[in-house]
Design a protein around this motif. Sequence first.
Motif, PDB file in Angstrom:
ATOM      1  N   LEU A 719       0.853  -1.184   0.000  1.00 42.56           N
ATOM      2  CA  LEU A 719       0.000   0.000   0.000  1.00 42.56           C
ATOM      3  C   LEU A 719       0.890   1.235   0.000  1.00 42.56           C
ATOM      4  O   LEU A 719       1.677   1.442   0.930  1.00 42.56           O
ATOM      5  CB  LEU A 719      -0.924   0.004   1.214  1.00 42.56           C
ATOM      6  CG  LEU A 719      -1.879   1.197   1.327  1.00 42.56           C
ATOM      7  CD1 LEU A 719      -2.894   1.190   0.176  1.00 42.56           C
ATOM      8  CD2 LEU A 719      -2.605   1.192   2.676  1.00 42.56           C
ATOM      9  N   GLU A 727       4.013   0.564   2.300  1.00 43.41           N
ATOM     10  CA  GLU A 727       3.784  -0.301   3.457  1.00 43.41           C
ATOM     11  C   GLU A 727       3.444  -1.697   2.980  1.00 43.41           C
ATOM     12  O   GLU A 727       2.518  -1.888   2.170  1.00 43.41           O
ATOM     13  CB  GLU A 727       2.636   0.245   4.304  1.00 43.41           C
ATOM     14  CG  GLU A 727       2.276  -0.646   5.489  1.00 43.41           C
ATOM     15  CD  GLU A 727       1.017  -0.171   6.200  1.00 43.41           C
ATOM     16  OE1 GLU A 727       0.587  -0.862   7.151  1.00 43.41           O
ATOM     17  OE2 GLU A 727       0.470   0.875   5.801  1.00 43.41           O
ATOM     18  N   LEU A 729       1.665  -4.830   3.585  1.00 36.82           N
ATOM     19  CA  LEU A 729       0.525  -5.174   4.430  1.00 36.82           C
ATOM     20  C   LEU A 729       0.698  -6.569   5.018  1.00 36.82           C
ATOM     21  O   LEU A 729       1.014  -7.537   4.296  1.00 36.82           O
ATOM     22  CB  LEU A 729      -0.768  -5.108   3.611  1.00 36.82           C
ATOM     23  CG  LEU A 729      -1.120  -3.731   3.027  1.00 36.82           C
ATOM     24  CD1 LEU A 729      -2.430  -3.804   2.251  1.00 36.82           C
ATOM     25  CD2 LEU A 729      -1.211  -2.687   4.120  1.00 36.82           C
ATOM     26  N   ILE A 749      -8.687  -2.755   6.356  1.00 36.11           N
ATOM     27  CA  ILE A 749      -7.864  -1.576   6.617  1.00 36.11           C
ATOM     28  C   ILE A 749      -8.575  -0.349   6.072  1.00 36.11           C
ATOM     29  O   ILE A 749      -9.421  -0.440   5.172  1.00 36.11           O
ATOM     30  CB  ILE A 749      -6.468  -1.703   5.975  1.00 36.11           C
ATOM     31  CG1 ILE A 749      -6.604  -1.838   4.450  1.00 36.11           C
ATOM     32  CG2 ILE A 749      -5.704  -2.882   6.554  1.00 36.11           C
ATOM     33  CD1 ILE A 749      -5.276  -1.821   3.714  1.00 36.11           C
TER      34      ILE A 749
END
Length: 946
Positions: A719, A727, A729, A749
């Motif tokens: 992400l 990031e 995940l 999320i």
Amino acid sequence: MAARREQTESMVAESNSTPLPAGAQTAPGDHPTGVAALVRLALVVVDRAGRIAQWSRAAEELFGHRAEAATDRPASGLLPALESRVLGRCAVRRRCDAFDTLAGLTATGRPWAGRLTVTDREDHQRDVLWWAYPLPGPSGGLLALAADARPLRTTGPRLALGERLLPFAAAPAARGGFHGLTAALTPPAAELPEPLARLLPAAHRAPLRAAAALGGLPALRLDATTVLPVLPSDAQAGTAHVAAGLGRRYPTPQQRAARLGPPPQADQSAPGRRPPGPLPAPREPAPQEPVPHGPAQRDPAQPDPRPGSAPGSPAAVVGGPLGAPPAQPPAPGREAPQRTGGGAAIEQQAAVESSAHGVPPRRPDQAPPGTVPAPAGAEGPPNGRLGPFLTNGQAGEQLALLNEVGGKVGTTLDLGFTAHELCQVLVPRVADFACVDLVDGLISDSELPVSRPDDDTMLRRVALVFNQTGGAWDHVLSEGSLVSMPRRTPPGLALQLNQPVLVPVVSADVAVDYAIALGGAKLAPVVSGRSMLVVPLSARGTVLGILKLLRLPDRAPFDESDAATLKELAVRAALSLDNARLHRAEARVATTLQRSMIPTRPPQIPGVQIAHRYLPGDPKAEVGGDWFDAIQLPGSRVALVVGDVMGHGIHSAAAMGRFRTAMQTLAALDLPPGQLLRHLDNLAQKLGDDHLATCLYAVYDPINRTCELASAGHVPPVLVHPDGTGELLEIPAGAPIGVGGVPFVAKTIDVSDGSMLVLCTDGLVEVRGGDIGTGLAALCGNLIDPQQSPEQACDEVLRRLHSDDRKDDVALLVARFDGVAPSEVATWDLTVDQREVRRARSLVREQLAAWHLEALSDTTELLVSELVTNAVRVARDRVQLQLIRVDKLLVEVSDDNHNLPSLEPAEQLGETGRGLTLVTKLAEHWGTARKAVGKVVWFELPLPHA
């Protein structure tokens, strides 16, 4: 290029590629005042619904699809395209659809011109120049003009100066210097040139005129400073007729002898050419019925036992008796008698009679065949006792020719290449011109035709070779052209009777019929006087097409010995052609299956932008075991899928197709990600133990701005936040699909507008000899700029991470989350009460007024009233009404009853059962879907034009 431009400027002082002076007016239909490029233009019109509305003859020749097969079918998927991009040191090929791409390039309302490589019906890649025009008005749609770039870049376009045609060739050194030629647009024009207007259907001339006034007419850019407007040329009725009308003549024998030098000695003659000598004496043909299968002659009064035969129907063409003695040479100062080649109705006896061995018998009065000298440059007799017999005489030359065909024809399983090999063996050894015309339906359809060829059978020219020193061949139809040959012509006769047809000399009346079949009677002067031999190409009981051979007047004409030899040659070549046809049919089935498994265009879903790439590990394969998908769900949600079947090859591709189909079916049920993977795992165990796959399934909600993900042993996604940080995940990995007994846990999320989700397979991040974490770390780095579009992000990721030496498939999907603004969504909860129907109409009316969509109020209220009425009748606890305004108006009515409504015919006098009928008639799109609890019925209405 500068020299070519200077020559162009010297021919005309002012090119009409520049804008007209202020105040200048050009009447419609006026010829160009400067130079224009004549180009064979294919016309395709796509209507607003995305279906082919117009498919011209030139489009048939360029792309291979016949008009009856292309018209009224969806344009998407008809022409696969390949967009090549150079990213760093590697070339990335992006598969797409030609018409989808053109629609996207013209979505702003302005025309577009450029290059796009497409795959034609024969799975050959064609470099095509495109001019795409969006059609304004309520009808909408797309008008596309296309031209084959290969001949334009090889020899340059033909130039038109007023009504004259000029070859665009400044100097021999400039040949092949058109590699920079590309499609362009002229400055905005108020009128259409008359040749371009005639190309278009009458209904589309006004829309194109409006588009041309906005963006310009088609043009060719030769270099940075030379832009020529484009006018359409007809390959049969245009260039060919002009070539004949300009009086192009073939060089005389004296001119050719002076250009080629002194003739070789008798012992060094070119192979396949008979020694020059007196021609057979002409004689008027006897008025007898043709007999194509034997030398016996019938009385014309006797009925013809052959079916479909009529008096005067031609079977073969000759110029006189085959065994006629040679004519005496003319006395000095007197002209030689003119060679003739047949009667007015082509009612001659058969030229080639079949025998038990395929060689026609020689009559007593027929002169024995002449001895053909050994090939030039031969030194001494070959080793072996049979050497003199095999190399001296016509039999040895025929055997050598057949042996060469066996070794040089059919070296590959490519149909076009095999046809070219056949023509190259024959030119200039046997003929000055050779072409292979195959039945168009036979090479395109998977099933064999049930009827024999007739006058309406279309032939496609797949190969063409001619002697460059043997005169002008500009009138000849180019490769890819379509032509029909009626029975009255020698090619049509050979095709329909499946017998060779010999025309020692093409007479004037035969030339007229043949020229009309080629495009017009004006071509008669350029085909008259030649020697023609047409041999059918048949294999396994099916006539594939014809092989046509021509000799110029300075060579000895074909005789029956040539026909017998070439008939045997054609039988061998036809088997190679049929093998190539069968191989291509099998390859087309596999390619079509593979292409159907991978989407070519990402869906247009409100609140999210999607781009994807697929790179097969095997360059020769279209697809392997990796797949991706983007599936629209109710409530403007979207499901994003990436999967990887373990293994490679066709078995992995077949398993991938099953998983993708099952995934789409389960996604339509709107199951949560964890439950969906559980159902997919159960299905995989039923299919067999060898079906193992990793998969990642994510559902993005643009209204609530959440993303729910579940993984089945797949590479975790990345992400990219709006500030550019990546990031990785952390999602419960689970086990691959097909293992069984492992739970799949989903994770939800929150995502911000402007975020990007990157999903890929391990082929992108796994480095040979390294750890997969290295590739994931690079993907989490500052690799993607959030300000980029998903298309740019895909290109950047592949440029940085992919290399040509990787053997695994790569699937990449990038989604940019933009969300739907809260002001564009209206949601109401309704009670299970019939009085809520009136309230629903009132709520819809007020909301549409707030959005300034009063024009849709009546239709929307009517349809909402019907759907809410149905929902209240079957719901147990709740009903929900939701309106979403994006690029369209989306209306959804949900309830807690899982039974989907069905469209059924209503009774003529019944009072119920017409709700869904109204929705079908008035809505642009509508549908139903199950949810985790209950169902949803939705419809879409287009927004009114501003």
